[in-house]
Design a protein around this motif. Structure first.
Motif, mmCIF file in Angstrom:
data_model
loop_
_atom_site.group_PDB
_atom_site.id
_atom_site.type_symbol
_atom_site.label_atom_id
_atom_site.label_comp_id
_atom_site.label_asym_id
_atom_site.label_seq_id
_atom_site.Cartn_x
_atom_site.Cartn_y
_atom_site.Cartn_z
ATOM 1 N N PRO A 41 0.803 -1.452 -0.057
ATOM 2 C CA PRO A 41 -0.221 0.069 0.334
ATOM 3 C C PRO A 41 0.946 1.292 -0.175
ATOM 4 C CG PRO A 41 -0.711 -1.365 2.034
ATOM 5 C CD PRO A 41 0.769 -2.098 1.405
ATOM 6 N N SER A 42 1.906 1.680 0.706
ATOM 7 C CA SER A 42 2.392 2.411 0.837
ATOM 8 C C SER A 42 3.651 2.241 -0.572
ATOM 9 C CB SER A 42 4.278 3.061 1.710
ATOM 10 O OG SER A 42 3.687 1.107 2.438
ATOM 11 N N ASP A 43 3.989 1.663 -1.368
ATOM 12 C CA ASP A 43 5.069 1.939 -2.109
ATOM 13 C C ASP A 43 4.366 1.405 -3.697
ATOM 14 O OD1 ASP A 43 5.393 -0.554 -2.282
ATOM 15 O OD2 ASP A 43 8.235 -0.068 -1.646
ATOM 16 N N LYS A 44 3.941 0.843 -3.641
ATOM 17 C CA LYS A 44 2.794 0.160 -4.874
ATOM 18 C C LYS A 44 3.733 -0.575 -5.332
ATOM 19 C CE LYS A 44 -0.707 3.000 -3.918
ATOM 20 N NZ LYS A 44 -0.340 3.712 -2.777
ATOM 21 N N SER A 45 4.354 -1.630 -4.393
ATOM 22 C CA SER A 45 5.116 -2.202 -5.540
ATOM 23 C C SER A 45 4.910 -3.366 -5.189
ATOM 24 C CB SER A 45 6.974 -2.336 -4.734
ATOM 25 O OG SER A 45 6.590 -3.089 -3.307
ATOM 26 N N CYS A 46 4.875 -4.532 -6.087
ATOM 27 C CA CYS A 46 4.364 -5.918 -5.979
ATOM 28 C C CYS A 46 4.941 -6.935 -5.361
ATOM 29 C CB CYS A 46 4.418 -5.994 -7.899
ATOM 30 S SG CYS A 46 2.708 -5.121 -8.892
#
Ligand SMILES: [Zn+2]
Length: 314
Positions: free
Chosen positions: A165-170
């Protein structure tokens, strides 16, 4: 499929609100997502996915099964990788099949099970497809190794991706169930979690030590099976973050998961799947081709996009 002499009637003596609550919620999520995809230019393939998704499970045909229970008899699915409805129905199907398979293999082979989760480093959505491919290739190297085959005689694997949720990484990872002989836990082949991590790192050919989780899968299997047969892309994650996710990332997620086999079986699990005459695990549930288990009553419910719920089509 349905002849005109089927009686169409509302549910009798059942609380249809409760029955349809889950459908309303998940179809609503699917609508939210399809609206975003329909913001792409109409010539884009993603727009077409959005259009297909907007029509996913638009009509639910329920019927009364032989045991008197009302069950979904037929609907049509969009089969888009990100679709919450399709993912939900597929995860229910995988859970049901895995319960049968685990019981069957335990009964016929007397094997025991390990839950094994392997992860890789988080990646940007633009690298999701290549990361998943690399992860699956590494998984192939791990499960083809002679030492692995000596220990495990059956493998179930499911690919899952969550979004930070914070950096939108997968965060791609694999949930697996390994079938091992009962003697594994006290014998020379017993492998500690740290050793599993080293083996996974070797297979990944990575410079970092990846995170792995290893636990014994115990009875009753329901809870564990729910853990290992979840959605391929965490839907609550995706819906919560929908307003923060840029269009390009939605496209990345769709293409990242497309064309990959997300659920697979091998060894004794694949054999059990065949013996139990189960259908392909990697698709949402099929239309009920054998109508003989239902009576002649067909109850259609139509999705009302304006109201955001299904309504009886009486
Ligand atoms: Zn769908």
């Amino acid at each position: 499929m349905f002849s005109s002499n089927f009686i169409i009637s509302p549910f009798q003596g059942q609380d249809e609100n409760i029955h349809l609550e889950k459908w309303n919620k998940i179809k609503g999520q699917s609508q939210q997502l399809s609206k975003r995809l329909l913001c792409f230019p109409p010539e884009s393939p993603i727009w077409a996915v959005g259009e297909r998704m907007s029509m996913c499970a638009s009509v639910l045909f329920f019927g009364y099964a032989e045991d008197g229970e009302r069950r979904l008899r037929n609907t049509s699915y969009c089969r888009a990788r990100l679709c919450p409805v399709c993912q939900w129905r597929r995860s229910l199907k995988v859970r049901g099949q895995m319960m049968e398979i685990l019981d069957h293999v335990e009964r016929t082979h007397g094997l025991r099970y390990i839950m094994f989760t392997v992860t890789v480093k988080n990646c940007d959505s633009s690298d999701l497809r290549s990361t998943l491919k690399d992860m699956l290739q590494a998984w192939g190297r791990l499960t083809r190794a002679a030492w692995f085959k000596k220990i495990c005689v059956g493998v179930y694997r499911a690919v899952e991706v969550s979004i930070n949720p914070s950096d939108k990484s997968c965060h791609p990872h694999i949930h697996a169930v390994l079938a091992v002989r009962p003697g594994y836990f006290s014998g020379r082949d017993y492998t500690k979690t740290e050793e599993w991590a080293v083996r996974w790192q070797e297979a990944l050919e990575s410079s970092y030590t990846p995170v792995v989780h290893v636990t014994v899968l115990r009875k009753p299997f329901q809870k564990s099976v729910a853990e290992i047969a979840k959605y391929s892309l965490k839907v609550s994650n995706l819906i919560e973050l929908l307003n923060e996710i840029p269009d390009i990332m939605l496209a990345d997620l769709h293409w990242g998961l497309s064309g990959l086999r997300l659920f697979s079986l091998s060894g004794v699990f694949r054999q059990a799947h065949k013996e139990l005459h189960l259908s392909d695990m990697d698709t949402p549930e099929e239309d009920v081709s054998d109508d003989s288990c239902f009576d002649d009553v067909v109850i259609p419910y139509f999705w009302n996009a304006g109201l955001g719920c299904y309504q009886s089509g009486k």
